[in-house]
Structure formats: structure tokens, C-alpha cells
Design a protein around this motif. Structure first.
Motif, PDB file in Angstrom:
ATOM      1  N   TRP A 455     -11.336   8.189  36.622  1.00 36.16           N
ATOM      2  CA  TRP A 455     -11.417   9.235  37.644  1.00 36.16           C
ATOM      3  C   TRP A 455     -12.120  10.486  37.127  1.00 36.16           C
ATOM      4  CZ3 TRP A 455     -10.397   6.049  41.167  1.00 36.16           C
ATOM      5  CH2 TRP A 455      -9.308   5.181  41.128  1.00 36.16           C
ATOM      6  N   GLN A 459     -15.464  12.147  38.583  1.00 38.28           N
ATOM      7  CA  GLN A 459     -15.461  13.506  39.137  1.00 38.28           C
ATOM      8  C   GLN A 459     -16.601  14.328  38.560  1.00 38.28           C
ATOM      9  OE1 GLN A 459     -11.876  15.758  38.315  1.00 38.28           O
ATOM     10  NE2 GLN A 459     -13.022  17.667  38.367  1.00 38.28           N
ATOM     11  N   THR A 495     -14.435  11.699  47.073  1.00 39.67           N
ATOM     12  CA  THR A 495     -13.202  12.462  47.296  1.00 39.67           C
ATOM     13  C   THR A 495     -12.055  11.894  46.470  1.00 39.67           C
ATOM     14  OG1 THR A 495     -13.953  12.901  49.557  1.00 39.67           O
ATOM     15  CG2 THR A 495     -11.643  13.315  49.066  1.00 39.67           C
ATOM     16  N   GLU A 496     -11.952  10.574  46.428  1.00 40.61           N
ATOM     17  CA  GLU A 496     -10.866   9.960  45.655  1.00 40.61           C
ATOM     18  C   GLU A 496     -11.000  10.252  44.164  1.00 40.61           C
ATOM     19  OE1 GLU A 496     -10.836   5.836  46.690  1.00 40.61           O
ATOM     20  OE2 GLU A 496      -9.397   6.152  48.325  1.00 40.61           O
ATOM     21  N   PHE A 498     -11.977  12.978  42.844  1.00 41.34           N
ATOM     22  CA  PHE A 498     -11.359  14.291  42.641  1.00 41.34           C
ATOM     23  C   PHE A 498      -9.851  14.225  42.847  1.00 41.34           C
ATOM     24  CE2 PHE A 498     -15.688  15.739  43.020  1.00 41.34           C
ATOM     25  CZ  PHE A 498     -15.724  16.904  42.282  1.00 41.34           C
ATOM     26  N   LEU A 499      -9.431  13.526  43.882  1.00 35.38           N
ATOM     27  CA  LEU A 499      -8.005  13.468  44.197  1.00 35.38           C
ATOM     28  C   LEU A 499      -7.210  12.848  43.058  1.00 35.38           C
ATOM     29  CD1 LEU A 499      -5.610  13.700  46.139  1.00 35.38           C
ATOM     30  CD2 LEU A 499      -6.306  11.505  47.131  1.00 35.38           C
ATOM     31  N   ALA A 507     -11.434  17.767  46.054  1.00 30.33           N
ATOM     32  CA  ALA A 507     -11.444  16.698  47.058  1.00 30.33           C
ATOM     33  C   ALA A 507     -11.691  17.259  48.449  1.00 30.33           C
ATOM     34  CB  ALA A 507     -10.122  15.940  47.006  1.00 30.33           C
ATOM     35  N   LEU A 536      -7.036   7.583  52.379  1.00 36.37           N
ATOM     36  CA  LEU A 536      -7.337   8.743  51.541  1.00 36.37           C
ATOM     37  C   LEU A 536      -6.777  10.020  52.150  1.00 36.37           C
ATOM     38  CD1 LEU A 536      -8.908  10.417  49.387  1.00 36.37           C
ATOM     39  CD2 LEU A 536     -10.871  10.305  50.933  1.00 36.37           C
ATOM     40  N   LEU A 540      -4.004  12.621  50.749  1.00 39.84           N
ATOM     41  CA  LEU A 540      -4.377  14.020  50.554  1.00 39.84           C
ATOM     42  C   LEU A 540      -3.471  14.946  51.349  1.00 39.84           C
ATOM     43  CD1 LEU A 540      -6.485  15.740  49.081  1.00 39.84           C
ATOM     44  CD2 LEU A 540      -7.953  15.534  51.099  1.00 39.84           C
TER      45      LEU A 540
END
Length: 759
Positions: A455, A459, A495-496, A498-499, A507, A536, A540
Motif C-alpha cells: 500500500w 500511495q 484511493t484504496e 491511500f486508505l 483517499a 471502498l 471510507l
């Protein structure tokens, strides 16, 4: 030795002596010894010694020369002498055919050593004394005593009186297993070497003898002293013969790697030229190592031939094979050595000069940069390729190689090779092609890091793309099915990354920067993409603040852009759960906005939560917000049982409404009937009526509704007065509104009330 040969050797010793060629053909081992060695001959009778006749001279060879043979040990017969001619020559010819007289060849009479030593030798013969032939046979002026080597019998090593070498036992055993005696035993020995410029025996395996060739190459490759012979044997055989069943790719690779490690570049080139003629190419690592060696050693004189071989490898299907062939000329060292014109002239003999000249070298440079982890130089090489305006399919292949290199494990675990690479590529803001393929490389890295759950690296890749102002969401990847990834999916993946790396704000920013994109005519998505986005956003929403959560939920698939692929009613529980949290934690503005959004999307609002929301809005004196929510509920038909038509003077409200909801309903009723209520006198019998409509809820709730209605009348300012009147035919409670109190309320609140409540 065959039975007949044995008999001839044993039984004919009294008749005469063998000539040397006949002894060789009958596999008789000749040993040169010192005659006066008492230890060797004291127990051997003179009759047991086998003596040889003169050496037989073959017919002239193909080069038009005849070998001068070694000195005769006796006077030849006239028949033999007529066949002998002497020519003074310094080298030996390879003479394949030797004629024999047959079995009736006369044997020479026995000659004693004394007679032999006193016999004069001709000048042409004495010049050839003490010269061995290439199969370790030596001819001397002295009589030679021979010992026959029988099968399965190992002869002791022989010592040559005037020579400096000793034949090893192992080499003798090896050569007895060879298929033919036509091969030079010295040359094919690991410990010896043939010193003749022209040898009568074969130094190259003959046609059809590929097995012997391969075995010899393998054996020589293991011996560092025989590497040059290994290359020569390989090149000599396969120059005239195609690879057969015994050819081994590991053997070939082992040979060229050994030659390269030994620095024998010319031999490497010789082997490669032969192998490439048969479309046999080395692996890519070897080509890189060869380039690297030439560059490190500064062997610029070898660059032209290296470029030719690179072209031939590309033509033969090496991994760097591209649609067009390219030469190596882009490094400063090469440019100092060879100009483009000379490059073209040297390559014209192999293939026409391609349109794009930098690509092959660029591929090599990229791989070298990968091995050296020189990401900045890799960026420079990539940018130079983009500036030459290569075709798209070629750029995809180059970009794919770079992506693989950037995905490799770096020695510095904390660094991101892509960051340094992208920084170098983006130095030229005008190069849009470089940015496009930089984005495609980044997309492939994103997807790979996402797939492998790296991840943080993923990112950072997205951050680099954003800093570089590369719109990665509109680009395709380079590998496999990555070109089928929709724009929605790419945004979800980014986005994932970052999440799951813990950056909630990052995200959200990814989603906002892409305007929560889902689908369009140009970038359609499929149901799986929508499901991925929904999962997602749900994750979030569980982690963000109340306001951000509402924004996330409002952008669930199918809400902003209705689609048949998603049933939005399933989102009702998510919104009600969020509404409950907002009400419990007193974030009432967010809760009000949530209700407004749910109503606009026809999502069912939990009635108990809505009552609690109105209660808390009134308690915090947020009447304006409460009236707006209530009015929205009326417009969307949420209170289906409520009716207050203008001029009708009757308000019908469901009995399930809360106190604040009832108070707001009364305000609305008075406002919409203001034109009727204001003219009424205080003593008029015609009063506004309020009816509590029964619902399917329990009776207890209906009975308590009257009390809630009376309590609601005391909330507005000024207060209103309501009286219980009766029960109608439908068993519903009916109340009357005092006209004076209603008129008083209108006079104080008519300015904002007329704007708030619809007519």
C-alpha cells in the motif's frame, strides 16, 4: 586389436618387420627407448622384439606437396624406392588417403642395432629427425622396439627422449574410446597441444560426429586452459553443420559465459557468429554482460562488430527483438569511436539501417541501469527515446521493460525508484509523449502494488503522478489485462492505496480531484467496478468525520448518476446509521443535510430518528433548519396522511407525528389559510379545525397523540390555543384552533412565514 592383427604381430616377427603406418593402423603402441638400458632389456630376448620397417610415403595431398618422410632405418627395396619421393617442406599436409600394398607386402630383413647405427642417412632425412607427428608418434634414427597394447591393457606412460612432454594415462584411455583415429590426439587432449601449423589429423569434428563435438566442448569448457580450443571446436563444427539432436543450449551458454569471464571476446564473437547463423541466440543477460564488459574495459574497437551481432540477435529472435532493428550508438564512448555514417556502412551488410537507431541501445541501457539501480540515468534514456518520436507499439515495449525494472527489489528498501525516474523524465514540460508513457508506467506500478498489498509504495506512486501533473486515471496499463481497466477502477485503486496505508485525507482528495468519477460514455465501467467502489466508500465512511462521511455516502454508485446496474434502496440502512450517529453526537446540521439527501433520493428515513432530530433542533433553537427539513418532507410526500389545502380551514395530521412536527404543521396550516383566518371575528362560529388521523400503529399511540397536539400548541410564539371538540364518524379526534390566537401569531410572524410555507 583384432585376432588377425594379433596373429600378424606375433607370428610374423621372424619374417620381417612392420612399417610404421601399418603398426599405427593395427593399433600397436610404439615406444622410443634407450637401447643400452640394461634394466629394461636384460630379460628380453632379441627374438621377441618387433621391428618396424620404413615409413610409408603417401601420395601428394590436395595442396600439391608431398611430405618428406622420416629417415629409413635400412636400405629400401627397389619397388619401395620407386614409390618414394623427397620434398623439402616445413609443414605437414593433411593427407586423408594412404595406399597400401596389401597382405603380400614383403617384410624387411632383420637389421641389427650395429648395422643400423653405421648406416648413413640422407640429408633430407636427417632434417626430419626427432619430429613427432600429431598423434604422438616419433621416428628416430635408432631401431625402435615396440610393445603391443592388447585390448583392456593399459600401457605405461612413455617418455620421449628428445621431447618435453609425457602422455598421461587418462588421455590415452579417453582417446581409445573415440570413434575414429582420424582426430588429432594432441589437439583433443586437455593437457597437450598440437604444435604443427598443418596437421595430418583432424582438429574439427567431422560431419555427423556432433556427439563427439558436444562432449569435447563440455570437457574443454571445464578446463580454463582449453577454453580457446572449446570455442574453436564449436565454431569449426557448427560452421558447416546444423545443430542436431546432441546440441545443448546449456552447453552453448556455458561456453560463451566461460569465454566472456576469461576475457576472450574475439572467441565469443566467433562462437556467436556461428550460432546466430543457425538462429541460436544467447540469453538477454549475456548480451547485457557483453555490453557491460566492452564498456568497462574500454574496448571501443569492438563496438562495430558488437553492433552487428546485436542486429543479428534481434533478427534471430532475442528478447529485445523489436519491429525495427536498431544499433548501439548513443553513449558518449560509442559516439567518440564511430560516427553514424560508419555505423550505417558497417550494418548495411547485415540488414538495411532501420528508421529508429536508438532503440536497441536504449533497451540495453535500461537493463544495465536496472542492474546498477541508476534510476536517474534510466529516466534520461527514456526521455531521449520519447524525444525521437517512436511509434506507439515500440514505446509500449520500452515502457513495459522500464516498469518491470522499477518493480524490481531495490537495495534501498525505503526508496521508490519510480520517484527518481519520474523526476528526471518530467524535466521537460513540453514532452507530452513522455508524460503519457510515464503515466502508463505509473498505472502498471499502481496496479501491481495494489495486487501485492504494498500500500505505501502504491500511495507514493500516485503522489508522484499527481506532482508530475499526469492524469493517470485516463491512461491504460502496460501488462496483461491492464488495458481493460476502467477509469472508475483506476480511481478506486488509487484511493484504496491511500486508505489502506492510513491516509484518509489522501483517499478523499483522490476522489474529489477526480470528481468522484464513476462512468461516462467515453469511460464506461461494469458492475464489478461499481461494486468495488461501493465497498471502498463504505469502508471510507466508517473512518471519516461526519461531514466527510455524508459526502462519501452521497457519492455511492447510482446516487449521483442513476443507473440500472445499482439498486439504491440498499443504501437506506447506511444513511440511517449515519443519521443516528449524527443525532446522537449532536452534529445536527450534518444530520439535517443527511435527511434532505435521503429524501431527494427517495431513501426511507427512519421515523423515530427523524422525530429525535426535530426534537433536538427545536431544543437547540434551530427552528429555521427544522422548518426547512419539515417542508422538504412535505414536498417529497414523506407525510402522506397530512393535508392542509388553502381555504379549506381543516388540518389533517397523522397521529404518529411528534410534538415538534405537530407544531410545525400547525404553523404551516395557519400560514396557508391566513387570508381566511384574518377576516374572521373572534365570535364567529366558523373556526379552523384539526383532525388526528388514525394510522395502523397501536391504539396507545393514537390516544397519546391528543396530548402531543395540545403540547405542540404551546411551542409557537405567541402561543396558540387549541380545544378538544369531539370524535367524528371515523372515530378520529377533532380539535378547534382559537381564531384570536391564530390571528395574533400571523401578525407577528407573517413576514418569514409567507416565505417559508408553501401556498
Amino acid at each position: 586389436m583384432g585376432t588377425r592383427s594379433k596373429a600378424a604381430a606375433a607370428g610374423d616377427t621372424q619374417k620381417g618387420i612392420l612399417n610404421e603406418l601399418t603398426a599405427y593402423e593395427q593399433d600397436i603402441l610404439l615406444i622410443d627407448v634407450i637401447q643400452d638400458d640394461s634394466e629394461l632389456f636384460e630379460s628380453v630376448t632379441q627374438e621377441s622384439l618387433l621391428k618396424l620397417g620404413p615409413t610409408k610415403v603417401p601420395k601428394p595431398g590436395p595442396i600439391g606437396q608431398v611430405l618428406s618422410m622420416f629417415p629409413r632405418l635400412y636400405e629400401p627395396s627397389p619397388a619401395i624406392e620407386q614409390r618414394l619421393t623427397s620434398v623439402k617442406i616445413d609443414v605437414l599436409c593433411d593427407i586423408p588417403d594412404i595406399t597400401e600394398d596389401g597382405e603380400d607386402r614383403p617384410w624387411r630383413p632383420h637389421t641389427s642395432s650395429k648395422e643400423q647405427s653405421t648406416r648413413p642417412a640422407k640429408k633430407s632425412q636427417t632434417e626430419k629427425l626427432d619430429q613427432p607427428d600429431s598423434n604422438n608418434n616419433h621416428e628416430r634414427m635408432w631401431p625402435i622396439k615396440s610393445v603391443t597394447c592388447l585390448p583392456n591393457h593399459v600401457c605405461p606412460p612413455k617418455t620421449v627422449r628428445n621431447g618435453s612432454w609425457i602422455t598421461s594415462l587418462a588421455n590415452k584411455s579417453e582417446f581409445r574410446h573415440q570413434k575414429s583415429n582420424a582426430y588429432c590426439r594432441l589437439y583433443f587432449s586437455e593437457s597437450l597441444s598440437c604444435g604443427f601449423k598443418m596437421c595430418r589429423f583432424q582438429h574439427v569434428p567431422m560431419e555427423g560426429d556432433e556427439k563427439f563435438c558436444v562432449e569435447t566442448v563440455v570437457r574443454f569448457t571445464k578446463n580454463s586452459m582449453c577454453l580457446q580450443k572449446a570455442g574453436a571446436v564449436f565454431a569449426g563444427y557448427y560452421h558447416n553443420n546444423p545443430p542436431g539432436v546432441y546440441f545443448s543450449m546449456p552447453m552453448f551458454l556455458s561456453l560463451i559465459w566461460s569465454l566472456l569471464k576469461a576475457g576472450m571476446i574475439s572467441d565469443v564473437f566467433s562462437v556467436l557468429r556461428v550460432s546466430l547463423a543457425h538462429k541460436i541466440v544467447p540469453d538477454y543477460d549475456f548480451l547485457l554482460a557483453l555490453f557491460n564488459y566492452v564498456r568497462e574495459k574500454g574496448l571501443m574497437g569492438l563496438v562495430p562488430e558488437l553492433m552487428q551481432l546485436t542486429f543479428m540477435m534481434a533478427n534471430s529472435g532475442l528478447a529485445l527483438s523489436l519491429d525495427c532493428l536498431d544499433c548501439v550508438k548513443n553513449t558518449p564512448e560509442v559516439q567518440q569511436t564511430i560516427c553514424p555514417k560508419s555505423v550505417s556502412s558497417k550494418l548495411s551488410t547485415i540488414t538495411p539501417v532501420p528508421e529508429y537507431l536508438n532503440l536497441a541501445h536504449a533497451v540495453v541501457e535500461i537493463e544495465l541501469c536496472s542492474k546498477q539501480e541508476d534510476w536517474r540515468q534510466m529516466g534520461e534514456v527514456f526521455r531521449s527515446i520519447c524525444q525521437s518520436n517512436q511509434r506507439t507499439n515500440l514505446m509500449e515495449q520500452i515502457s513495459g521493460r522500464i516498469a518491470i525494472a522499477l518493480l524490481s527489489e531495490s537495495k534501498d528498501k525505503l526508496s521508490l525508484p519510480f520517484a527518481t525516474f519520474a523526476e528526471t523524465v518530467c524535466q521537460d514540460d513540453e514532452d507530452s509523449l513522455a508524460r503519457v508513457f510515464l503515466g502508463r508506467i505509473g498505472v502498471s506500478l499502481m496496479l501491481r502494488y495494489h495486487k501485492t498489498h504494498q500500500w505505501y509504495k502504491g500511495q507514493r506512486v500516485v503522489e508522484v503522478l499527481c506532482i508530475s501533473k499526469v492524469d493517470y486515471s485516463t491512461l491504460k496499463g502496460l501488462f496483461g489485462n491492464e488495458d481493460n481497466a476502467s477509469r472508475c477502477f483506476l480511481i478506486t485503486v488509487a484511493t484504496e492505496l491511500f486508505l489502506f496505508s492510513g491516509s484518509l485525507e489522501g483517499a478523499l482528495n483522490i476522489l474529489r480531484e477526480n470528481k468522484w468519477f464513476l462512468s461516462s460514455a467515453s469511460w464506461p465501467c461494469n458492475p464489478d467496478d461499481l461494486e468495488s467502489r461501493a465497498r471502498l466508500l463504505t469502508r471510507l465512511a466508517e473512518k471519516t468525520s461526519h461531514r466527510d462521511t455524508l459526502e462519501v455516502l452521497c457519492n455511492l454508485p447510482g446516487l449521483q448518476e442513476p443507473t440500472d446496474l445499482v439498486d439504491v434502496s440498499r443504501y437506506g440502512p447506511l444513511f440511517n446509521a449515519h443519521l443516528q450517529i449524527c443525532v446522537d453526537r449532536q452534529t445536527l446540521p450534518v444530520a439535517s443535510d443527511s435527511v434532505d439527501f435521503m429524501l431527494s433520493k427517495k431513501l426511507a428515513v427512519d421515523q423515530a430518528i427523524l422525530k429525535m432530530l426535530f426534537h433536538k433542533l427545536a431544543k437547540q433553537n434551530l427552528w429555521l433548519r427544522a422548518r426547512e427539513v419539515f417542508r422538504h418532507c412535505l414536498r417529497t410526500g414523506y407525510y402522506k396522511g397530512m393535508s392542509a389545502p388553502p381555504g379549506f380551514m381543516t388540518l389533517i395530521v397523522p397521529c404518529g407525528l411528534g410534538v415538534v412536527e405537530l407544531a410545525l404543521a400547525i404553523e404551516m396550516f395557519i400560514t396557508v389559510n391566513a387570508t381566511v383566518i384574518l377576516p374572521l371575528s373572534e365570535t364567529t362560529p366558523c373556526c379552523p379545525m384539526i383532525t388526528l388521523k388514525r394510522t395502523l400503529s397501536c391504539e396507545r399511540e393514537y390516544l397519546s397523540a391528543g396530548s402531543r397536539l395540545l403540547s405542540a400548541a404551546s411551542i409557537p410564539q405567541p402561543k396558540l390555543i387549541i380545544h378538544y371538540k369531539a370524535v367524528n364518524s371515523s372515530q378520529e379526534q377533532v380539535f378547534t384552533l382559537d381564531v384570536a390566537s391564530a390571528r395574533s401569531w400571523l401578525r407577528r410572524n407573517h413576514l418569514w412565514a409567507n416565505d417559508m410555507w408553501p401556498h
